[in-house]
Design an enzyme around this catalytic site. Structure first.
Site, short mmCIF file in Angstrom:
data_model
loop_
_atom_site.label_atom_id
_atom_site.label_comp_id
_atom_site.label_asym_id
_atom_site.label_seq_id
_atom_site.Cartn_x
_atom_site.Cartn_y
_atom_site.Cartn_z
CD GLN A 117 -3.00 0.95 0.12
OE1 GLN A 117 -3.25 -0.16 -0.37
NE2 GLN A 117 -3.60 2.05 -0.29
CB ALA A 147 -6.64 3.69 1.50
CG HIS A 154 -7.16 -3.22 -1.45
ND1 HIS A 154 -7.70 -4.18 -2.29
CD2 HIS A 154 -7.49 -2.03 -2.01
CE1 HIS A 154 -8.32 -3.60 -3.30
NE2 HIS A 154 -8.22 -2.29 -3.14
CG ASP A 161 -9.36 -2.33 -6.50
OD1 ASP A 161 -10.28 -2.03 -5.71
OD2 ASP A 161 -8.24 -1.79 -6.48
CD GLU A 204 -10.96 3.78 -5.47
OE1 GLU A 204 -11.14 2.65 -4.97
OE2 GLU A 204 -9.90 4.42 -5.32
CG HIS A 207 -12.67 -0.40 -3.52
ND1 HIS A 207 -11.33 -0.51 -3.24
CD2 HIS A 207 -13.31 -0.65 -2.34
CE1 HIS A 207 -11.16 -0.80 -1.96
NE2 HIS A 207 -12.36 -0.88 -1.40
#
Length: 235
Positions: A117, A147, A154, A161, A204, A207
């Site tokens: 991430q 994020a 995630h 996704d 999104e 997502h």
């Protein structure tokens, strides 16, 4: 007879100058570290997410980070992406039904480590830096789409996704089917365009977050996003 203390007069200014120089150096180093380190990625002042409502309703966002010690059991998909094993059966059923409806789709991103991430965040910041934005401006823009490390769904393993195989169907067709049907399998569109002010993440359509079939059905009917739904449950 009194003697002049020449040594003391000479010693004090020298030591004082060294002290000031040391303090200035520390300030410069501190400023450099702050500028080079994404401050929010350190999760300073961010509370741990509440787990009292169950694993499927853990809320992580810019205000709540992944609970310490959180370590989900993962299932690996055919394309080597991973998800929390508890959501796999419903995810697979959703994909089977979507394919039966003539769509071709796949999980582009599943579970991520905090290091993964952070890499995504750093790359996004660099994209904006390359466009001429300052570091602070680039970071602010990046956080509208990515994020903060330590606060990504995630990292829970509960979000995916989902992309279309555009050689066989359109992305719009996949997104439309998901928007209409994902709740039946316990998934919600986590970041809808009309809730940006609440989620603080831009739209999104790919997502999707697992919350369970009961919660997903209620959120679909009411139009609530996860933040609003959790608030309602606690009120």
């Amino acid at each position: 007879m009194k003697y002049k203390n020449y040594n003391r007069k000479k010693w004090f200014p020298r030591q004082f100058v060294k002290l000031i120089a040391g303090l200035v150096l520390l300030m410069v180093l501190g400023y450099t570290v702050v500028q080079m380190t994404p401050l929010r990625s350190l999760n300073l002042g961010i509370e741990e997410a509440d787990t009292s409502l169950g694993w499927n309703l853990i809320l992580v966002n810019k205000d709540y980070k992944i609970p310490s010690g959180y370590d989900p059991e993962l299932t690996e998909l055919s394309n080597e992406q991973k998800v929390d094993s508890r959501i796999y059966p419903q995810l697979q059923k959703m994909f089977d039904d979507a394919r039966a409806a003539g769509l071709e789709l796949f999980v582009r991103e599943g579970y991520r480590t905090i290091q993964e991430q952070q890499k995504i965040m750093d790359e996004k910041i660099e994209e904006y830096r390359a466009e001429g934005y300052s570091h602070s401006e680039a970071k602010e823009l990046a956080e509208k789409y990515v994020a903060i490390p330590g606060t990504s769904e995630h990292q829970l393993g509960l979000s995916v996704d989902i992309n279309a195989d555009t050689s066989k169907c359109s992305s719009d067709a996949v997104y439309a089917w998901l928007a209409e049907n994902a709740y039946k399998y316990g998934f919600i569109k986590r970041y809808p365009s009309e809730k940006v002010e609440i989620t603080r993440i831009n739209n999104e359509p790919w997502h999707y977050r697992y919350v369970g079939t009961e919660a997903a059905a209620k959120m679909q009917e009411s139009g609530l996003c996860l933040e609003e739904y959790i608030e309602q449950l606690k009120s």
